[in-house]
Design an enzyme around this catalytic site. Sequence first.
Site, PDB file in Angstrom:
ATOM      1  N   CYS A 152      50.950 -64.674 -13.064  1.00  3.93           N
ATOM      2  CA  CYS A 152      51.795 -65.471 -13.973  1.00  3.93           C
ATOM      3  C   CYS A 152      51.028 -66.588 -14.663  1.00  3.93           C
ATOM      4  CB  CYS A 152      52.976 -66.054 -13.205  1.00  3.93           C
ATOM      5  SG  CYS A 152      53.925 -64.794 -12.370  1.00  3.93           S
ATOM      6  N   HIS A 165      55.889 -71.699 -17.180  1.00  2.84           N
ATOM      7  CA  HIS A 165      56.128 -70.301 -16.806  1.00  2.84           C
ATOM      8  C   HIS A 165      57.554 -70.183 -16.273  1.00  2.84           C
ATOM      9  CE1 HIS A 165      56.115 -66.475 -14.990  1.00  2.84           C
ATOM     10  NE2 HIS A 165      56.041 -66.922 -13.756  1.00  2.84           N
ATOM     11  N   ASN A 209      61.636 -63.183 -15.325  1.00  2.00           N
ATOM     12  CA  ASN A 209      60.235 -63.567 -15.117  1.00  2.00           C
ATOM     13  C   ASN A 209      59.344 -62.476 -15.725  1.00  2.00           C
ATOM     14  OD1 ASN A 209      57.664 -64.046 -14.146  1.00  2.00           O
ATOM     15  ND2 ASN A 209      58.308 -64.491 -12.045  1.00  2.00           N
TER      16      ASN A 209
HETATM   17  O1  UT7 Z   1      56.186 -65.893 -10.951  1.00  2.00           O
HETATM   18  C1  UT7 Z   1      55.517 -66.724 -10.063  1.00  2.00           C
HETATM   19  C2  UT7 Z   1      55.704 -66.392  -8.650  1.00  2.00           C
HETATM   20  N1  UT7 Z   1      57.080 -66.276  -8.258  1.00  2.00           N
HETATM   21  C3  UT7 Z   1      57.750 -67.332  -7.823  1.00  2.00           C
HETATM   22  O2  UT7 Z   1      57.279 -68.438  -7.882  1.00  2.00           O
HETATM   23  C4  UT7 Z   1      59.096 -67.077  -7.192  1.00  2.00           C
HETATM   24  C5  UT7 Z   1      59.397 -68.157  -6.208  1.00  2.00           C
HETATM   25  N2  UT7 Z   1      60.587 -67.906  -5.414  1.00  2.00           N
HETATM   26  C6  UT7 Z   1      61.835 -67.881  -5.878  1.00  2.00           C
HETATM   27  O3  UT7 Z   1      62.064 -67.963  -7.064  1.00  2.00           O
HETATM   28  C7  UT7 Z   1      62.969 -67.807  -4.892  1.00  2.00           C
HETATM   29  O4  UT7 Z   1      62.444 -67.963  -3.581  1.00  2.00           O
HETATM   30  C8  UT7 Z   1      63.774 -66.473  -4.946  1.00  2.00           C
HETATM   31  C9  UT7 Z   1      64.619 -66.456  -6.219  1.00  2.00           C
HETATM   32  C10 UT7 Z   1      62.846 -65.291  -4.930  1.00  2.00           C
HETATM   33  C11 UT7 Z   1      64.727 -66.389  -3.781  1.00  2.00           C
HETATM   34  O5  UT7 Z   1      65.576 -67.524  -3.751  1.00  2.00           O
HETATM   35  P1  UT7 Z   1      65.753 -68.358  -2.392  1.00  2.00           P
HETATM   36  O6  UT7 Z   1      66.723 -69.403  -2.665  1.00  2.00           O
HETATM   37  O7  UT7 Z   1      64.392 -68.780  -1.947  1.00  2.00           O
HETATM   38  O8  UT7 Z   1      66.378 -67.279  -1.436  1.00  2.00           O
HETATM   39  P2  UT7 Z   1      65.830 -66.747  -0.045  1.00  2.00           P
HETATM   40  O9  UT7 Z   1      64.691 -65.824  -0.240  1.00  2.00           O
HETATM   41  O10 UT7 Z   1      65.659 -67.913   0.869  1.00  2.00           O
HETATM   42  O11 UT7 Z   1      67.074 -65.916   0.445  1.00  2.00           O
HETATM   43  C12 UT7 Z   1      68.343 -66.539   0.708  1.00  2.00           C
HETATM   44  C13 UT7 Z   1      69.347 -65.438   1.032  1.00  2.00           C
HETATM   45  C14 UT7 Z   1      68.817 -64.424   2.045  1.00  2.00           C
HETATM   46  O12 UT7 Z   1      69.898 -64.037   2.871  1.00  2.00           O
HETATM   47  P3  UT7 Z   1      70.064 -64.640   4.364  1.00  2.00           P
HETATM   48  O13 UT7 Z   1      68.805 -64.290   5.072  1.00  2.00           O
HETATM   49  O14 UT7 Z   1      70.206 -66.120   4.149  1.00  2.00           O
HETATM   50  O15 UT7 Z   1      71.265 -63.971   4.856  1.00  2.00           O
HETATM   51  C15 UT7 Z   1      68.401 -63.268   1.185  1.00  2.00           C
HETATM   52  O16 UT7 Z   1      68.465 -62.042   1.876  1.00  2.00           O
HETATM   53  O17 UT7 Z   1      69.637 -64.698  -0.152  1.00  2.00           O
HETATM   54  C16 UT7 Z   1      69.457 -63.301   0.111  1.00  2.00           C
HETATM   55  N3  UT7 Z   1      69.053 -62.659  -1.135  1.00  2.00           N
HETATM   56  C17 UT7 Z   1      69.922 -62.173  -2.009  1.00  2.00           C
HETATM   57  N4  UT7 Z   1      71.272 -62.132  -2.018  1.00  2.00           N
HETATM   58  C18 UT7 Z   1      71.862 -61.567  -3.103  1.00  2.00           C
HETATM   59  C19 UT7 Z   1      67.785 -62.447  -1.576  1.00  2.00           C
HETATM   60  N5  UT7 Z   1      67.822 -61.808  -2.765  1.00  2.00           N
HETATM   61  C20 UT7 Z   1      69.139 -61.623  -3.053  1.00  2.00           C
HETATM   62  C21 UT7 Z   1      69.821 -61.043  -4.139  1.00  2.00           C
HETATM   63  N6  UT7 Z   1      71.163 -61.043  -4.129  1.00  2.00           N
HETATM   64  N7  UT7 Z   1      69.173 -60.505  -5.192  1.00  2.00           N
END
Ligand code: UT7
Length: 355
Positions: A120, A260, A290
Amino acid sequence: MTRRPDLVRGATIVGTGMYVPDRVLTNADLERMVDTSDEWIRERTGIRERHIAAPGQASSDLALIAARRALAMAGLGPEDVDQIVVATTTPDRVLPSCACTVQAKLGAKNAAAFDVLAACTGFIYALGIARGAISTGIAETVLVVGVEALSRIVDYTDRNTCVLFGDGAGAAVVRPCAAGEGILAVTLHSDGVLGDLLEVPAGGSLQPTSRETVEQRSHFIKMRGRELFKVAVRGMEESLRAALDIAGLAPADLDLIIPHQANQRIIDATRERLGVPAEKVILNIDRFGNTSSASIPISLDEVVRAGRLGPGDNVGFVAFGGGATWGATVSRWTMPAPLTDGVAQAVTAARGAGS
Ligand code: UT7
Protein backbone atom coordinates in the site's frame (compact mmCIF):
# COMPACT_ATOMS: atom_id res chain seq x y z
CA MET A 1 20.86 13.52 -21.46
CA THR A 2 23.66 13.90 -18.89
CA ARG A 3 23.64 16.53 -16.16
CA ARG A 4 26.29 17.98 -13.90
CA PRO A 5 26.00 16.07 -10.62
CA ASP A 6 26.17 19.28 -8.54
CA LEU A 7 23.11 20.70 -10.28
CA VAL A 8 20.24 19.52 -8.09
CA ARG A 9 16.80 20.26 -9.45
CA GLY A 10 13.33 19.60 -8.15
CA ALA A 11 10.65 17.24 -9.43
CA THR A 12 6.95 17.91 -9.63
CA ILE A 13 3.71 16.28 -10.75
CA VAL A 14 2.47 17.74 -14.05
CA GLY A 15 -0.40 15.37 -14.86
CA THR A 16 -2.64 12.85 -13.11
CA GLY A 17 -5.11 10.18 -14.18
CA MET A 18 -7.13 7.38 -12.68
CA TYR A 19 -9.33 4.48 -13.71
CA VAL A 20 -11.54 2.03 -11.88
CA PRO A 21 -13.32 -0.91 -13.54
CA ASP A 22 -17.06 -0.62 -14.23
CA ARG A 23 -18.24 -3.49 -12.05
CA VAL A 24 -19.23 -2.41 -8.54
CA LEU A 25 -19.34 -4.87 -5.63
CA THR A 26 -21.55 -3.45 -2.87
CA ASN A 27 -21.78 -4.38 0.79
CA ALA A 28 -25.18 -5.88 -0.01
CA ASP A 29 -23.51 -8.15 -2.58
CA LEU A 30 -21.00 -9.28 0.07
CA GLU A 31 -23.81 -10.00 2.54
CA ARG A 32 -24.92 -12.68 0.09
CA MET A 33 -21.39 -14.15 -0.15
CA VAL A 34 -20.07 -14.31 3.46
CA ASP A 35 -21.34 -13.88 7.03
CA THR A 36 -21.11 -10.06 7.17
CA SER A 37 -23.36 -7.02 7.18
CA ASP A 38 -23.43 -3.63 5.53
CA GLU A 39 -23.54 -2.10 9.02
CA TRP A 40 -20.38 -3.93 10.21
CA ILE A 41 -18.44 -3.02 7.09
CA ARG A 42 -19.45 0.65 7.18
CA GLU A 43 -18.85 1.08 10.92
CA ARG A 44 -15.54 -0.81 11.08
CA THR A 45 -14.04 0.40 7.77
CA GLY A 46 -16.12 3.19 6.15
CA ILE A 47 -16.46 1.14 2.93
CA ARG A 48 -19.78 1.00 1.00
CA GLU A 49 -18.63 -0.38 -2.33
CA ARG A 50 -15.54 -1.26 -4.35
CA HIS A 51 -14.78 -1.79 -8.07
CA ILE A 52 -13.79 -5.18 -9.46
CA ALA A 53 -11.87 -5.88 -12.67
CA ALA A 54 -13.70 -7.81 -15.39
CA PRO A 55 -12.50 -11.30 -16.31
CA GLY A 56 -9.44 -10.90 -18.53
CA GLN A 57 -8.88 -7.30 -17.41
CA ALA A 58 -5.35 -7.26 -15.99
CA SER A 59 -3.53 -4.68 -13.89
CA SER A 60 -1.75 -3.37 -16.99
CA ASP A 61 -5.14 -2.66 -18.61
CA LEU A 62 -6.23 -0.55 -15.66
CA ALA A 63 -2.81 1.16 -15.53
CA LEU A 64 -2.90 1.93 -19.25
CA ILE A 65 -6.09 3.98 -19.01
CA ALA A 66 -4.88 5.91 -15.95
CA ALA A 67 -1.51 6.52 -17.64
CA ARG A 68 -3.08 7.82 -20.86
CA ARG A 69 -5.23 10.23 -18.85
CA ALA A 70 -2.22 11.49 -16.88
CA LEU A 71 -0.18 12.01 -20.05
CA ALA A 72 -3.10 13.84 -21.71
CA MET A 73 -3.34 16.19 -18.74
CA ALA A 74 0.41 16.81 -18.94
CA GLY A 75 0.17 17.43 -22.68
CA LEU A 76 2.78 14.74 -23.31
CA GLY A 77 2.87 11.66 -25.50
CA PRO A 78 4.05 8.11 -24.77
CA GLU A 79 7.38 8.72 -26.50
CA ASP A 80 8.17 11.58 -24.10
CA VAL A 81 8.30 9.15 -21.17
CA ASP A 82 11.79 7.95 -20.28
CA GLN A 83 10.99 6.00 -17.12
CA ILE A 84 7.92 4.02 -16.03
CA VAL A 85 7.67 2.95 -12.40
CA VAL A 86 4.66 0.78 -11.58
CA ALA A 87 3.85 0.15 -7.93
CA THR A 88 1.81 -3.03 -7.68
CA THR A 89 1.30 -6.17 -5.64
CA THR A 90 -0.72 -7.74 -8.44
CA PRO A 91 1.30 -7.63 -11.68
CA ASP A 92 -0.23 -9.35 -14.72
CA ARG A 93 2.39 -12.09 -14.48
CA VAL A 94 5.39 -12.92 -12.28
CA LEU A 95 7.52 -12.11 -15.33
CA PRO A 96 7.72 -9.73 -17.19
CA SER A 97 7.05 -6.74 -14.96
CA CYS A 98 3.73 -4.96 -15.13
CA ALA A 99 5.67 -1.80 -16.05
CA CYS A 100 7.13 -3.45 -19.16
CA THR A 101 3.64 -4.57 -20.19
CA VAL A 102 2.32 -1.04 -19.67
CA GLN A 103 5.23 0.29 -21.71
CA ALA A 104 4.35 -2.02 -24.60
CA LYS A 105 0.62 -1.21 -24.51
CA LEU A 106 1.32 2.52 -24.23
CA GLY A 107 3.97 2.53 -26.96
CA ALA A 108 6.41 4.30 -24.66
CA LYS A 109 9.37 2.97 -26.57
CA ASN A 110 11.92 5.36 -25.03
CA ALA A 111 11.20 4.38 -21.43
CA ALA A 112 13.02 2.16 -18.95
CA ALA A 113 10.32 0.29 -17.06
CA PHE A 114 10.24 -1.62 -13.78
CA ASP A 115 7.92 -2.54 -10.90
CA VAL A 116 8.12 -1.65 -7.24
CA LEU A 117 6.57 -3.92 -4.62
CA ALA A 118 5.90 -1.94 -1.45
CA ALA A 119 2.23 -2.92 -1.08
CA CYS A 120 0.00 0.00 0.00
CA THR A 121 3.03 2.32 0.31
CA GLY A 122 4.03 1.52 -3.27
CA PHE A 123 3.00 4.82 -4.84
CA ILE A 124 5.04 6.78 -2.28
CA TYR A 125 8.08 4.57 -2.90
CA ALA A 126 7.65 4.99 -6.66
CA LEU A 127 7.28 8.76 -6.35
CA GLY A 128 10.48 8.83 -4.29
CA ILE A 129 12.28 6.90 -7.04
CA ALA A 130 10.91 9.31 -9.66
CA ARG A 131 12.06 12.32 -7.70
CA GLY A 132 15.54 10.81 -7.29
CA ALA A 133 15.78 9.95 -10.98
CA ILE A 134 14.82 13.47 -12.02
CA SER A 135 16.97 15.26 -9.44
CA THR A 136 20.05 13.30 -10.53
CA GLY A 137 19.36 13.67 -14.25
CA ILE A 138 18.70 9.97 -14.85
CA ALA A 139 15.25 10.84 -16.23
CA GLU A 140 13.31 13.84 -17.53
CA THR A 141 9.78 12.45 -17.60
CA VAL A 142 8.72 9.66 -15.25
CA LEU A 143 5.35 7.97 -15.40
CA VAL A 144 4.48 6.73 -11.91
CA VAL A 145 1.56 4.31 -11.63
CA GLY A 146 -0.09 2.65 -8.65
CA VAL A 147 -2.30 -0.21 -9.80
CA GLU A 148 -3.98 -3.22 -8.24
CA ALA A 149 -6.28 -6.02 -9.29
CA LEU A 150 -6.56 -7.22 -5.70
CA SER A 151 -9.75 -9.12 -6.46
CA ARG A 152 -7.44 -11.72 -8.07
CA ILE A 153 -5.77 -12.52 -4.73
CA VAL A 154 -8.71 -11.98 -2.38
CA ASP A 155 -10.40 -15.02 -0.85
CA TYR A 156 -14.12 -14.35 -1.27
CA THR A 157 -14.86 -16.93 1.44
CA ASP A 158 -12.81 -15.00 4.07
CA ARG A 159 -14.89 -12.22 5.62
CA ASN A 160 -11.81 -10.77 7.37
CA THR A 161 -10.37 -9.60 4.07
CA CYS A 162 -12.88 -9.85 1.21
CA VAL A 163 -14.92 -6.85 2.37
CA LEU A 164 -11.88 -4.57 2.29
CA PHE A 165 -10.19 -4.61 -1.08
CA GLY A 166 -10.97 -3.14 -4.51
CA ASP A 167 -9.34 -2.77 -7.93
CA GLY A 168 -8.15 0.40 -9.66
CA ALA A 169 -5.27 2.46 -10.98
CA GLY A 170 -3.88 5.95 -10.57
CA ALA A 171 -1.01 7.61 -12.42
CA ALA A 172 1.13 10.73 -12.16
CA VAL A 173 3.58 12.25 -14.63
CA VAL A 174 6.64 13.72 -12.91
CA ARG A 175 8.88 16.34 -14.56
CA PRO A 176 11.72 18.64 -13.45
CA CYS A 177 11.01 21.91 -11.66
CA ALA A 178 12.98 24.53 -9.77
CA ALA A 179 14.61 23.32 -6.56
CA GLY A 180 12.39 24.14 -3.56
CA GLU A 181 9.16 23.42 -5.45
CA GLY A 182 7.27 20.23 -6.21
CA ILE A 183 8.15 17.18 -4.12
CA LEU A 184 9.96 18.70 -1.13
CA ALA A 185 10.44 15.64 1.07
CA VAL A 186 10.09 11.86 0.91
CA THR A 187 10.35 9.54 3.93
CA LEU A 188 10.38 5.77 3.45
CA HIS A 189 10.39 3.06 6.15
CA SER A 190 10.14 -0.72 6.34
CA ASP A 191 10.11 -3.40 9.03
CA GLY A 192 10.36 -6.86 7.51
CA VAL A 193 9.91 -8.44 10.95
CA LEU A 194 6.22 -7.53 10.55
CA GLY A 195 6.02 -9.34 7.19
CA ASP A 196 3.46 -11.92 8.19
CA LEU A 197 0.85 -9.37 9.31
CA LEU A 198 -0.21 -9.11 5.66
CA GLU A 199 0.92 -11.79 3.24
CA VAL A 200 0.16 -14.04 0.32
CA PRO A 201 1.88 -17.21 1.57
CA ALA A 202 2.06 -19.23 -1.67
CA GLY A 203 2.88 -18.69 -5.32
CA GLY A 204 6.45 -17.48 -4.77
CA SER A 205 9.79 -19.25 -4.35
CA LEU A 206 9.04 -20.29 -0.76
CA GLN A 207 5.85 -22.19 -1.59
CA PRO A 208 5.48 -22.53 -5.35
CA THR A 209 1.92 -23.05 -6.49
CA SER A 210 0.87 -26.69 -6.10
CA ARG A 211 -2.32 -28.66 -5.71
CA GLU A 212 -1.83 -28.41 -1.92
CA THR A 213 -1.35 -24.64 -1.85
CA VAL A 214 -4.47 -24.17 -3.95
CA GLU A 215 -6.49 -26.53 -1.74
CA GLN A 216 -5.25 -24.64 1.34
CA ARG A 217 -6.16 -21.33 -0.33
CA SER A 218 -2.61 -20.11 0.45
CA HIS A 219 -2.38 -18.06 -2.75
CA PHE A 220 -4.86 -15.57 -1.26
CA ILE A 221 -4.24 -12.56 1.04
CA LYS A 222 -4.01 -13.37 4.76
CA MET A 223 -4.16 -10.47 7.19
CA ARG A 224 -3.83 -9.90 10.94
CA GLY A 225 -5.91 -6.73 10.81
CA ARG A 226 -6.03 -5.68 14.44
CA GLU A 227 -2.23 -5.77 14.81
CA LEU A 228 -1.75 -3.92 11.52
CA PHE A 229 -4.19 -1.25 12.60
CA LYS A 230 -2.06 -0.15 15.56
CA VAL A 231 1.26 0.02 13.74
CA ALA A 232 -0.40 1.73 10.76
CA VAL A 233 -1.63 4.71 12.78
CA ARG A 234 1.72 5.19 14.51
CA GLY A 235 3.74 4.73 11.31
CA MET A 236 1.60 7.13 9.26
CA GLU A 237 1.78 9.86 11.87
CA GLU A 238 5.54 9.51 12.34
CA SER A 239 6.43 9.39 8.65
CA LEU A 240 4.31 12.42 7.76
CA ARG A 241 5.80 14.37 10.68
CA ALA A 242 9.30 13.39 9.51
CA ALA A 243 8.57 14.54 5.95
CA LEU A 244 7.15 17.82 7.26
CA ASP A 245 10.32 18.36 9.32
CA ILE A 246 12.49 17.93 6.22
CA ALA A 247 10.28 20.40 4.33
CA GLY A 248 10.45 22.86 7.24
CA LEU A 249 6.69 22.74 7.72
CA ALA A 250 4.22 21.91 10.51
CA PRO A 251 1.00 19.84 10.18
CA ALA A 252 -1.00 23.10 10.25
CA ASP A 253 0.85 24.26 7.10
CA LEU A 254 -0.65 21.44 5.05
CA ASP A 255 -3.53 22.48 2.82
CA LEU A 256 -4.42 18.86 2.04
CA ILE A 257 -3.50 15.37 3.19
CA ILE A 258 -4.10 12.42 0.87
CA PRO A 259 -3.76 9.29 3.00
CA HIS A 260 -3.79 5.69 1.83
CA GLN A 261 -7.37 4.45 2.14
CA ALA A 262 -7.12 1.28 4.24
CA ASN A 263 -9.71 2.04 6.89
CA GLN A 264 -11.58 5.25 7.73
CA ARG A 265 -10.78 4.68 11.41
CA ILE A 266 -7.03 4.55 10.66
CA ILE A 267 -7.31 7.82 8.72
CA ASP A 268 -9.35 9.51 11.46
CA ALA A 269 -6.95 8.37 14.21
CA THR A 270 -3.91 9.58 12.22
CA ARG A 271 -5.59 12.91 11.52
CA GLU A 272 -6.44 13.41 15.21
CA ARG A 273 -2.84 12.66 16.26
CA LEU A 274 -1.63 15.25 13.76
CA GLY A 275 -4.24 17.77 14.90
CA VAL A 276 -5.50 18.43 11.37
CA PRO A 277 -9.18 19.29 10.64
CA ALA A 278 -11.25 16.69 8.79
CA GLU A 279 -11.90 18.96 5.79
CA LYS A 280 -8.18 18.87 4.92
CA VAL A 281 -8.07 15.06 4.70
CA ILE A 282 -9.27 13.19 1.61
CA LEU A 283 -11.62 10.27 2.20
CA ASN A 284 -13.03 8.18 -0.65
CA ILE A 285 -12.75 4.70 0.84
CA ASP A 286 -16.57 4.53 0.83
CA ARG A 287 -16.53 4.31 -3.01
CA PHE A 288 -13.34 2.37 -3.73
CA GLY A 289 -12.41 0.29 -0.67
CA ASN A 290 -8.72 -0.38 -0.14
CA THR A 291 -7.02 -0.29 -3.55
CA SER A 292 -3.52 -0.55 -2.01
CA SER A 293 -0.89 1.24 -4.12
CA ALA A 294 -3.62 2.81 -6.30
CA SER A 295 -5.49 4.61 -3.52
CA ILE A 296 -3.30 7.73 -3.27
CA PRO A 297 -3.01 8.42 -7.03
CA ILE A 298 -6.75 7.75 -7.50
CA SER A 299 -7.50 10.27 -4.74
CA LEU A 300 -4.96 12.72 -6.14
CA ASP A 301 -6.54 12.66 -9.58
CA GLU A 302 -10.00 13.29 -8.12
CA VAL A 303 -8.63 16.21 -6.10
CA VAL A 304 -6.75 17.74 -9.05
CA ARG A 305 -9.72 17.49 -11.43
CA ALA A 306 -12.00 18.99 -8.77
CA GLY A 307 -9.68 22.02 -8.59
CA ARG A 308 -8.89 21.46 -4.92
CA LEU A 309 -5.13 22.04 -5.32
CA GLY A 310 -3.57 25.26 -6.58
CA PRO A 311 -0.02 26.58 -7.01
CA GLY A 312 1.79 27.00 -3.69
CA ASP A 313 -0.51 24.61 -1.78
CA ASN A 314 1.25 22.17 0.53
CA VAL A 315 0.03 18.59 0.12
CA GLY A 316 1.04 15.50 2.06
CA PHE A 317 0.73 11.88 0.95
CA VAL A 318 1.02 9.19 3.62
CA ALA A 319 0.62 5.40 3.61
CA PHE A 320 1.17 2.17 5.50
CA GLY A 321 1.09 -1.32 4.07
CA GLY A 322 2.31 -4.88 3.96
CA GLY A 323 5.99 -5.55 4.31
CA ALA A 324 5.58 -3.71 6.58
CA THR A 325 6.24 -0.52 4.65
CA TRP A 326 5.26 3.03 5.38
CA GLY A 327 6.17 6.51 4.24
CA ALA A 328 5.12 10.01 3.30
CA THR A 329 5.79 12.84 0.90
CA VAL A 330 5.29 16.57 1.27
CA SER A 331 4.96 18.65 -1.89
CA ARG A 332 4.49 22.29 -2.81
CA TRP A 333 1.96 22.05 -5.62
CA THR A 334 2.94 23.67 -8.92
CA MET A 335 -0.01 22.95 -11.22
CA PRO A 336 -2.74 25.55 -11.78
CA ALA A 337 -6.34 24.85 -10.78
CA PRO A 338 -8.84 24.14 -12.18
CA LEU A 339 -6.88 22.04 -14.58
CA THR A 340 -7.55 21.09 -18.17
CA ASP A 341 -5.54 18.78 -20.39
CA GLY A 342 -2.49 20.52 -21.76
CA VAL A 343 -2.32 23.30 -19.15
CA ALA A 344 0.38 21.51 -17.22
CA GLN A 345 2.45 21.24 -20.38
CA ALA A 346 2.32 25.01 -20.79
CA VAL A 347 3.42 25.44 -17.18
CA THR A 348 6.30 23.02 -17.66
CA ALA A 349 7.39 24.84 -20.82
CA ALA A 350 7.18 28.22 -19.06
CA ARG A 351 9.47 26.95 -16.34
CA GLY A 352 12.03 25.99 -18.95
CA ALA A 353 11.77 22.43 -17.59
CA GLY A 354 13.72 23.58 -14.53
CA SER A 355 17.03 23.11 -16.24
O1 UT7 B 1 -3.76 -1.44 3.52
C1 UT7 B 1 -2.83 -1.40 4.55
C2 UT7 B 1 -2.86 -2.55 5.45
N1 UT7 B 1 -4.17 -2.84 5.99
C3 UT7 B 1 -4.57 -2.28 7.12
O2 UT7 B 1 -3.93 -1.42 7.65
C4 UT7 B 1 -5.83 -2.83 7.74
C5 UT7 B 1 -5.79 -2.62 9.21
N2 UT7 B 1 -6.88 -3.27 9.92
C6 UT7 B 1 -8.17 -2.94 9.84
O3 UT7 B 1 -8.55 -2.11 9.05
C7 UT7 B 1 -9.14 -3.59 10.79
O4 UT7 B 1 -8.41 -4.33 11.75
C8 UT7 B 1 -10.16 -4.54 10.10
C9 UT7 B 1 -11.18 -3.70 9.33
C10 UT7 B 1 -9.47 -5.49 9.17
C11 UT7 B 1 -10.94 -5.31 11.14
O5 UT7 B 1 -11.56 -4.43 12.06
P1 UT7 B 1 -11.39 -4.66 13.64
O6 UT7 B 1 -12.19 -3.64 14.30
O7 UT7 B 1 -9.92 -4.67 13.93
O8 UT7 B 1 -12.04 -6.07 13.83
P2 UT7 B 1 -11.40 -7.39 14.42
O9 UT7 B 1 -10.48 -8.02 13.45
O10 UT7 B 1 -10.89 -7.09 15.79
O11 UT7 B 1 -12.68 -8.29 14.56
C12 UT7 B 1 -13.77 -7.93 15.43
C13 UT7 B 1 -14.89 -8.94 15.21
C14 UT7 B 1 -14.41 -10.39 15.23
O12 UT7 B 1 -15.41 -11.17 15.85
P3 UT7 B 1 -15.24 -11.66 17.39
O13 UT7 B 1 -13.98 -12.44 17.42
O14 UT7 B 1 -15.15 -10.39 18.17
O15 UT7 B 1 -16.46 -12.44 17.61
C15 UT7 B 1 -14.33 -10.74 13.77
O16 UT7 B 1 -14.51 -12.12 13.55
O17 UT7 B 1 -15.48 -8.74 13.93
C16 UT7 B 1 -15.51 -9.98 13.22
N3 UT7 B 1 -15.41 -9.69 11.80
C17 UT7 B 1 -16.47 -9.46 11.03
N4 UT7 B 1 -17.80 -9.43 11.30
C18 UT7 B 1 -18.63 -9.15 10.27
C19 UT7 B 1 -14.28 -9.62 11.05
N5 UT7 B 1 -14.60 -9.34 9.76
C20 UT7 B 1 -15.96 -9.25 9.73
C21 UT7 B 1 -16.88 -8.96 8.71
N6 UT7 B 1 -18.19 -8.92 9.02
N7 UT7 B 1 -16.50 -8.73 7.44
